[in-house]
Every structure is written in structure tokens, then in C-alpha cells.
Design a protein around this motif. Structure first.
Motif, PDB file in Angstrom:
ATOM      1  N   SER A  43      -4.946 -10.049  -6.646  1.00  0.00           N
ATOM      2  CA  SER A  43      -5.266  -9.927  -5.228  1.00  0.00           C
ATOM      3  C   SER A  43      -5.973 -11.183  -4.738  1.00  0.00           C
ATOM      4  CB  SER A  43      -6.164  -8.702  -4.992  1.00  0.00           C
ATOM      5  OG  SER A  43      -5.517  -7.520  -5.409  1.00  0.00           O
ATOM      6  N   ALA A  44      -6.844 -11.745  -5.597  1.00  0.00           N
ATOM      7  CA  ALA A  44      -7.519 -13.004  -5.247  1.00  0.00           C
ATOM      8  C   ALA A  44      -6.501 -14.114  -5.040  1.00  0.00           C
ATOM      9  CB  ALA A  44      -8.505 -13.382  -6.347  1.00  0.00           C
ATOM     10  N   LEU A  45      -5.457 -14.125  -5.865  1.00  0.00           N
ATOM     11  CA  LEU A  45      -4.409 -15.141  -5.729  1.00  0.00           C
ATOM     12  C   LEU A  45      -3.680 -14.986  -4.393  1.00  0.00           C
ATOM     13  CD1 LEU A  45      -3.076 -17.481  -7.216  1.00  0.00           C
ATOM     14  CD2 LEU A  45      -1.482 -15.838  -8.233  1.00  0.00           C
ATOM     15  N   SER A  62      -9.808 -15.583  -0.844  1.00  0.00           N
ATOM     16  CA  SER A  62      -9.774 -14.764  -2.065  1.00  0.00           C
ATOM     17  C   SER A  62     -10.889 -13.728  -2.066  1.00  0.00           C
ATOM     18  CB  SER A  62      -9.868 -15.656  -3.303  1.00  0.00           C
ATOM     19  OG  SER A  62     -11.125 -16.289  -3.379  1.00  0.00           O
ATOM     20  N   ILE A  63     -12.058 -14.067  -1.519  1.00  0.00           N
ATOM     21  CA  ILE A  63     -13.168 -13.100  -1.432  1.00  0.00           C
ATOM     22  C   ILE A  63     -12.768 -11.921  -0.557  1.00  0.00           C
ATOM     23  CG2 ILE A  63     -15.496 -12.750  -0.514  1.00  0.00           C
ATOM     24  CD1 ILE A  63     -16.144 -15.603  -1.419  1.00  0.00           C
ATOM     25  N   ILE A  64     -12.197 -12.219   0.621  1.00  0.00           N
ATOM     26  CA  ILE A  64     -11.779 -11.154   1.541  1.00  0.00           C
ATOM     27  C   ILE A  64     -10.718 -10.269   0.887  1.00  0.00           C
ATOM     28  CG2 ILE A  64     -10.618 -10.680   3.738  1.00  0.00           C
ATOM     29  CD1 ILE A  64     -11.907 -13.290   4.788  1.00  0.00           C
ATOM     30  N   VAL A  90      -0.969   0.102  -8.696  1.00  0.00           N
ATOM     31  CA  VAL A  90      -0.433  -0.133  -7.351  1.00  0.00           C
ATOM     32  C   VAL A  90      -0.989  -1.430  -6.766  1.00  0.00           C
ATOM     33  CG1 VAL A  90      -0.444   0.724  -4.969  1.00  0.00           C
ATOM     34  CG2 VAL A  90       0.014   2.299  -6.855  1.00  0.00           C
ATOM     35  N   ILE A  91      -2.299  -1.636  -6.870  1.00  0.00           N
ATOM     36  CA  ILE A  91      -2.911  -2.845  -6.308  1.00  0.00           C
ATOM     37  C   ILE A  91      -2.483  -4.083  -7.078  1.00  0.00           C
ATOM     38  CG2 ILE A  91      -5.107  -3.987  -5.832  1.00  0.00           C
ATOM     39  CD1 ILE A  91      -4.362  -1.654  -3.962  1.00  0.00           C
ATOM     40  N   LEU A  92      -2.314  -3.950  -8.396  1.00  0.00           N
ATOM     41  CA  LEU A  92      -1.802  -5.072  -9.193  1.00  0.00           C
ATOM     42  C   LEU A  92      -0.414  -5.468  -8.708  1.00  0.00           C
ATOM     43  CD1 LEU A  92      -1.914  -6.980 -11.654  1.00  0.00           C
ATOM     44  CD2 LEU A  92      -1.055  -5.091 -13.043  1.00  0.00           C
ATOM     45  N   SER A  93       0.458  -4.481  -8.501  1.00  0.00           N
ATOM     46  CA  SER A  93       1.820  -4.755  -8.020  1.00  0.00           C
ATOM     47  C   SER A  93       1.797  -5.390  -6.634  1.00  0.00           C
ATOM     48  CB  SER A  93       2.625  -3.451  -7.979  1.00  0.00           C
ATOM     49  OG  SER A  93       2.633  -2.818  -9.234  1.00  0.00           O
ATOM     50  N   LEU A  94       0.917  -4.870  -5.766  1.00  0.00           N
ATOM     51  CA  LEU A  94       0.819  -5.424  -4.411  1.00  0.00           C
ATOM     52  C   LEU A  94       0.344  -6.868  -4.441  1.00  0.00           C
ATOM     53  CD1 LEU A  94       0.938  -4.956  -1.344  1.00  0.00           C
ATOM     54  CD2 LEU A  94      -1.417  -4.123  -1.467  1.00  0.00           C
ATOM     55  N   GLY A  95      -0.642  -7.159  -5.296  1.00  0.00           N
ATOM     56  CA  GLY A  95      -1.156  -8.526  -5.400  1.00  0.00           C
ATOM     57  C   GLY A  95      -0.094  -9.495  -5.891  1.00  0.00           C
ATOM     58  N   ILE A  96       0.663  -9.071  -6.902  1.00  0.00           N
ATOM     59  CA  ILE A  96       1.743  -9.929  -7.431  1.00  0.00           C
ATOM     60  C   ILE A  96       2.809 -10.157  -6.366  1.00  0.00           C
ATOM     61  CG2 ILE A  96       3.612 -10.058  -9.120  1.00  0.00           C
ATOM     62  CD1 ILE A  96       1.818  -8.506 -11.058  1.00  0.00           C
ATOM     63  N   GLY A  97       3.188  -9.084  -5.675  1.00  0.00           N
ATOM     64  CA  GLY A  97       4.224  -9.196  -4.649  1.00  0.00           C
ATOM     65  C   GLY A  97       3.814 -10.114  -3.509  1.00  0.00           C
ATOM     66  N   LEU A  98       2.598  -9.928  -3.003  1.00  0.00           N
ATOM     67  CA  LEU A  98       2.114 -10.778  -1.907  1.00  0.00           C
ATOM     68  C   LEU A  98       2.013 -12.237  -2.339  1.00  0.00           C
ATOM     69  CD1 LEU A  98      -0.698  -8.658  -0.181  1.00  0.00           C
ATOM     70  CD2 LEU A  98       1.424  -9.484   0.857  1.00  0.00           C
ATOM     71  N   SER A  99       1.512 -12.448  -3.549  1.00  0.00           N
ATOM     72  CA  SER A  99       1.355 -13.822  -4.044  1.00  0.00           C
ATOM     73  C   SER A  99       2.698 -14.533  -4.131  1.00  0.00           C
ATOM     74  CB  SER A  99       0.686 -13.816  -5.417  1.00  0.00           C
ATOM     75  OG  SER A  99      -0.556 -13.190  -5.375  1.00  0.00           O
ATOM     76  N   SER A 100       3.694 -13.838  -4.677  1.00  0.00           N
ATOM     77  CA  SER A 100       5.006 -14.475  -4.864  1.00  0.00           C
ATOM     78  C   SER A 100       5.682 -14.785  -3.534  1.00  0.00           C
ATOM     79  CB  SER A 100       5.905 -13.588  -5.725  1.00  0.00           C
ATOM     80  OG  SER A 100       6.142 -12.345  -5.081  1.00  0.00           O
ATOM     81  N   VAL A 101       5.491 -13.895  -2.541  1.00  0.00           N
ATOM     82  CA  VAL A 101       6.119 -14.113  -1.232  1.00  0.00           C
ATOM     83  C   VAL A 101       5.383 -15.202  -0.446  1.00  0.00           C
ATOM     84  CG1 VAL A 101       6.580 -13.056   1.010  1.00  0.00           C
ATOM     85  CG2 VAL A 101       7.113 -11.808  -1.073  1.00  0.00           C
ATOM     86  N   LEU A 102       4.047 -15.111  -0.404  1.00  0.00           N
ATOM     87  CA  LEU A 102       3.271 -16.064   0.395  1.00  0.00           C
ATOM     88  C   LEU A 102       3.300 -17.468  -0.194  1.00  0.00           C
ATOM     89  CD1 LEU A 102       0.152 -13.876   1.278  1.00  0.00           C
ATOM     90  CD2 LEU A 102       2.053 -14.489   2.771  1.00  0.00           C
ATOM     91  N   ALA A 103       3.448 -17.569  -1.535  1.00  0.00           N
ATOM     92  CA  ALA A 103       3.460 -18.894  -2.176  1.00  0.00           C
ATOM     93  C   ALA A 103       4.607 -19.760  -1.661  1.00  0.00           C
ATOM     94  CB  ALA A 103       3.558 -18.738  -3.688  1.00  0.00           C
ATOM     95  N   ASP A 104       5.706 -19.126  -1.250  1.00  0.00           N
ATOM     96  CA  ASP A 104       6.844 -19.888  -0.743  1.00  0.00           C
ATOM     97  C   ASP A 104       6.547 -20.534   0.612  1.00  0.00           C
ATOM     98  OD1 ASP A 104       8.410 -19.335  -2.923  1.00  0.00           O
ATOM     99  OD2 ASP A 104       9.290 -17.524  -2.044  1.00  0.00           O
ATOM    100  N   PHE A 105       5.556 -19.982   1.339  1.00  0.00           N
ATOM    101  CA  PHE A 105       5.235 -20.512   2.665  1.00  0.00           C
ATOM    102  C   PHE A 105       4.101 -21.528   2.638  1.00  0.00           C
ATOM    103  CE2 PHE A 105       7.177 -16.372   3.403  1.00  0.00           C
ATOM    104  CZ  PHE A 105       8.084 -16.657   4.408  1.00  0.00           C
ATOM    105  N   ALA A 190      -6.808 -17.502 -11.699  1.00  0.00           N
ATOM    106  CA  ALA A 190      -6.571 -16.111 -11.330  1.00  0.00           C
ATOM    107  C   ALA A 190      -5.866 -15.341 -12.439  1.00  0.00           C
ATOM    108  CB  ALA A 190      -5.745 -16.046 -10.047  1.00  0.00           C
ATOM    109  N   LEU A 191      -5.078 -16.032 -13.254  1.00  0.00           N
ATOM    110  CA  LEU A 191      -4.303 -15.341 -14.282  1.00  0.00           C
ATOM    111  C   LEU A 191      -5.130 -14.987 -15.517  1.00  0.00           C
ATOM    112  CD1 LEU A 191      -0.892 -17.260 -14.196  1.00  0.00           C
ATOM    113  CD2 LEU A 191      -1.541 -15.171 -13.006  1.00  0.00           C
ATOM    114  N   ILE A 192      -6.298 -15.615 -15.688  1.00  0.00           N
ATOM    115  CA  ILE A 192      -7.049 -15.382 -16.932  1.00  0.00           C
ATOM    116  C   ILE A 192      -8.490 -14.942 -16.689  1.00  0.00           C
ATOM    117  CG2 ILE A 192      -5.698 -16.898 -18.401  1.00  0.00           C
ATOM    118  CD1 ILE A 192      -7.539 -19.146 -17.853  1.00  0.00           C
TER     119      ILE A 192
END
Length: 260
Positions: A43-45, A62-64, A90-105, A190-192
Motif C-alpha cells: 500500500s505504501a508503494l 506513502s504515509i497517507i 484483500v488489502i495486499l491485492s489492492l496495493g499490488i494492483g494499484l501499484s502496477s497500474v499507477l507505475a505505468d503513469f 517497500a518489498l522487504i
């Protein structure tokens, strides 16, 4: 090594993070929520991506994101009282999904790997002062609520009998988790970051004979891991975050062999 200003900042920040992570991790571990760190680090990512995308400070983003994710885990967990791990998944999946999508922008030219794997030697002056200030606040809060957190970690019913407001403690602790993980993710990655929440505390539990001694041992282990990892990474030109985690895993393995 300490003749360089960036290494001086790195050492001070590593000491602060080395103290606050066991404060959070020891309670998480006793409540059997060790994997919460993984969910919040992702989620921080996502918060870092939003900060870079909208022109905010990545640390503030990341704090927010971490604080919102913490309260989301708590809220979802109340819907599934017998399967609270669902909320973390659920939150882990949401964090991964948001990170992967937003990273492209995120605009090119940003070293995104420094947020994935940490860059303790590349933090800016503004981030340095923000991390130090937040770290001191977290230490003072933990000192004030030490016994409340201890009851919260082991037995909520006993906490209520002793006049402790579980809801009040939970809100404060949720804020502390979000802030601690978000500032630590910028430093060690964020990964470790979740591994540094758990491994020093696991070592402390193996060598400590009470809650207090386990907590103190956890801080000592955490500081040793952070400082030794920083030194080894400097002299051998390695990534600091990964080096710190590898050293902590090695020491944990030795303790496991000793404690057959």
C-alpha cells in the motif's frame, strides 16, 4: 565512511528506524498479524506512485496510503471475525494492483527501484528531517502507551478489565503502524520492509525471557542488523536494504540452530 554527509544521515535514520520497527513488530507478532506488514508495504508503494503522479512528496503519499490501508484492514477484519486474514489478503491485492497500474503513469526518469528496494543513502534533506521527526513522535507514543499495547497484544479482555479502551489504543496503534511502515519503506524498500518488522522480533522472542526483555532484545537485534548491513553494503557496494535483510536472516538461522 562517516566523513560523507549522506552516510551520516543514513546512520541516523537507520538508528531511528531500527528502534521504531520492533516497537510495531512485537505487537503485530504477538497478535499473529505478521503478514500485515506485507499488505501495508505494498500500500505504501501505491502511495509513492500517487505522490509521484500528482507531484506530492512520495513519503507523504506513502504515509497517507498506509494509514488508509490500516483502517481498511481493521474495518474488513470486523466483518470476518473468525477469518481476519482475509482483510490482509484483500488489502495486499489492492496495493499490488494499484501499484502496477499507477507505475505505468509515473513519468520516466524517476528511479522507481529506489522505492522498491530502498535507498537509505539517497534520502533528501527534507525526507531526513521528516523521518527523524516522525520517528521521535512514534517513540514517545510507544513509551506513553507501553502497557496498553502490551495488554492489546496479549489479551483484550484483560485490557478491558484494567480500564484500557481497546478502541482508543487500536486507533493510535493503527496510525503508528501506517507511519512506521511508510517511512521505513522509503529506506529499506517497500518489498522487504515487512521482513524487518518480523525477523528482529522473532530473534528477540527466542532470546528474551519476558515481554520486556523480548522487546529490548528485538531493538538490539534490529539496530545490529541495520548498522552492520549499512557498513557491509558501503564497503562491498551492495544494496543496503537487501544486505540488511540477508544479515538478519542469517542471524535468525543461527539462533534457530542454537535453539533446537
Amino acid at each position: 565512511m562517516l566523513q560523507y554527509a549522506f552516510m551520516q544521515r543514513a546512520f541516523l535514520v537507520s538508528i531511528v528506524v531500527g528502534i521504531i520497527l520492533p516497537c510495531i513488530g512485537i505487537v503485530l507478532m504477538q497478535r499473529k498479524h505478521s503478514m500485515l506488514g506485507d499488505a501495508l508495504s505494498h500500500s505504501a508503494l501505491a502511495g509513492v506512485c500517487m505522490g509521484l503522479l500528482f507531484g506530492w512528496s512520495p513519503t507523504v503519499g506513502s504515509i497517507i496510503a498506509c494509514i488508509i490501508a490500516c483502517f481498511a484492514v481493521s474495518g474488513i477484519g470486523k466483518k470476518f471475525p473468525y477469518h481476519k486474514e482475509i482483510a490482509i489478503a484483500v488489502i495486499l491485492s489492492l496495493g499490488i494492483g494499484l501499484s502496477s497500474v499507477l507505475a505505468d503513469f509515473v513519468k520516466t526518469g524517476v528511479n522507481f527501484n529506489s522505492y522498491l528496494f530502498g535507498s537509505i543513502v539517497a534520502i533528501s534533506i527534507e525526507e531526513f528531517y521528516l523521518i527523524i521527526a516522525l520517528g521521535i513522535v512514534l517513540m514517545l507514543l510507544y513509551r506513553k502507551y507501553y502497557y496498553a499495547f502490551m495488554f492489546y497484544a496479549y489479551d483484550e479482555k484483560e485490557a478491558l478489565r484494567n480500564g484500557i479502551s481497546i478502541r482508543h489504543v487500536e486507533v493510535i496503534y493503527t496510525f503508528m503502524i501506517g507511519i512506521a511502515i511508510s517511512i521505513s519503506a522509503r529506506i529499506v524498500g517497500a518489498l522487504i520492509v515487512s521482513s524487518l518488522l518480523v525477523i528482529p522480533c522473532a530473534c528477540g522472542v527466542m532470546t528474551g525471557k519476558s515481554y520486556r526483555s523480548a522487546f529490548m532484545h528485538s531493538i538490539l537485534y534490529s539496530l545490529c542488523f541495520m548498522i552492520s548491513g549499512l557498513c557491509v553494503s558501503y564497503y562491498f557496494d551492495l544494496r543496503p536494504g537487501g544486505t540488511i535483510v540477508l544479515i538478519s536472516c542469517f542471524i535468525f538461522g543461527l539462533l534457530c540452530l542454537r535453539k533446537r
